[in-house]
Design a protein around this motif. Structure first.
Motif, short mmCIF file in Angstrom:
data_model
loop_
_atom_site.label_atom_id
_atom_site.label_comp_id
_atom_site.label_asym_id
_atom_site.label_seq_id
_atom_site.Cartn_x
_atom_site.Cartn_y
_atom_site.Cartn_z
N ARG A 21 -12.01 11.68 -16.70
CA ARG A 21 -11.07 11.62 -15.57
C ARG A 21 -11.65 12.27 -14.34
N LEU A 42 -14.01 9.87 -12.81
CA LEU A 42 -13.26 8.82 -12.13
C LEU A 42 -12.72 9.32 -10.80
N ARG A 43 -12.29 10.58 -10.76
CA ARG A 43 -11.75 11.12 -9.52
C ARG A 43 -12.81 11.11 -8.42
N GLU A 44 -14.04 11.43 -8.76
CA GLU A 44 -15.10 11.38 -7.75
C GLU A 44 -15.32 9.96 -7.26
N GLU A 98 -13.01 7.75 -7.10
CA GLU A 98 -11.85 7.48 -6.24
C GLU A 98 -12.04 8.09 -4.85
N HIS A 99 -12.67 9.26 -4.81
CA HIS A 99 -13.01 9.84 -3.50
C HIS A 99 -13.96 8.91 -2.74
N LEU A 144 -14.25 5.73 -3.06
CA LEU A 144 -13.49 4.55 -2.64
C LEU A 144 -12.70 4.85 -1.38
N THR A 145 -12.04 5.99 -1.32
CA THR A 145 -11.28 6.38 -0.13
C THR A 145 -12.20 6.47 1.09
N ASP A 194 -3.45 -2.03 -10.89
CA ASP A 194 -4.81 -1.51 -11.07
C ASP A 194 -4.82 -0.11 -11.67
N LEU A 195 -3.67 0.57 -11.71
CA LEU A 195 -3.59 1.90 -12.32
C LEU A 195 -3.33 1.83 -13.82
#
Length: 228
Positions: free
Chosen positions: A19, A22-24, A26-27, A29-30, A211-212
């Motif tokens: 997780r 994945l958070r990185e 997501e960063h 992607l932002t 997508d979540l």
């Protein structure tokens, strides 16, 4: 400070590591989304466009379908920007596009907020009466529904191809120094083989939500479920 997120009881440590990775992502992607938005905002002035005419009914969707002519310039109101969505519906006996329907269902909820920043409306190459009748059946109370019965705007904007095929597009116009200009149209081919074009995904609550989930989108498509 980096947030590690909730740690549920008996959570597997391998899950926590995955997780965090994945958070990185997501960063990243932002950051990519914002970089693209910045590049979009920096586009040079686009083409000067005609002051197109549309037909619109009363703001109360349940009122009569008495039509009023409105121009593209009228849609700006106090703003310098207008967003128009091309709805794939020509008023025929064929069902309106179910994907467009899903997207407009969401726009109807966001319309009041959008109106604080931009002019916003839905345009269909349809007579006004069937367009409003479909809006009533969906419970659309907030979006502006504009008929483009002769298809002038729809053809020029790409909503109708030379072969008569309809397309869904979001087009942005600006008004500065007395001229209305095309600023941007959300349109692109698929980015990967076997993928939809996804040109409107950032506007679509449905796909962002799915997508979540572990199932993702798969091949499912919305089927015009009844709205309350």
């Amino acid at each position: 400070m980096e947030m590690s997120g909730p740690r549920w009881p008996q959570a597997d440590e391998g899950y926590a590591v995955a997780r965090d990775q994945l958070r990185e992502a997501e960063h990243e992607l932002t950051r990519a989304i914002e970089a693209v938005a910045e590049q979009r905002r920096a586009l040079p002035p686009g083409s000067v466009v005609d002051d197109y005419e549309f037909l619109e009914g009363p703001s109360d969707i349940d009122a009569s379908d008495r039509s009023t002519v409105v121009r593209l310039s009228d849609l700006f109101g106090e703003h310098s920007t207008v967003m128009l969505y091309n709805f794939m519906f020509d008023g025929s006996t064929q069902q309106p596009c179910r994907m467009c329907t899903s997207l407009i269902d969401g726009f109807d909820g966001a319309a009041a907020d959008l109106a604080e920043r931009v002019g916003f409306a839905i345009v269909a190459p349809s007579p006004l009466a069937p367009l409003r009748a479909y809006g009533r059946s969906r419970g659309w109370r907030n979006v502006r529904l504009l008929a483009d019965p002769d298809g002038s705007y729809s053809r020029d904007s790409g909503g109708i191809s030379s072969s008569g095929e309809l397309s869904s597009l979001m087009t942005v116009f600006t008004r500065r120094e007395g001229s209305i200009r095309h600023f941007y149209t959300a349109q692109k081919p698929p980015s990967s083989a076997g993928q939809d074009d996804r040109h409107l995904d950032l506007l679509w609550t449905l796909w962002g939500s799915l997508d979540l989930t572990p199932e993702g989108r798969e091949e499912w498509r919305p089927g015009r479920p009844q709205r309350r």
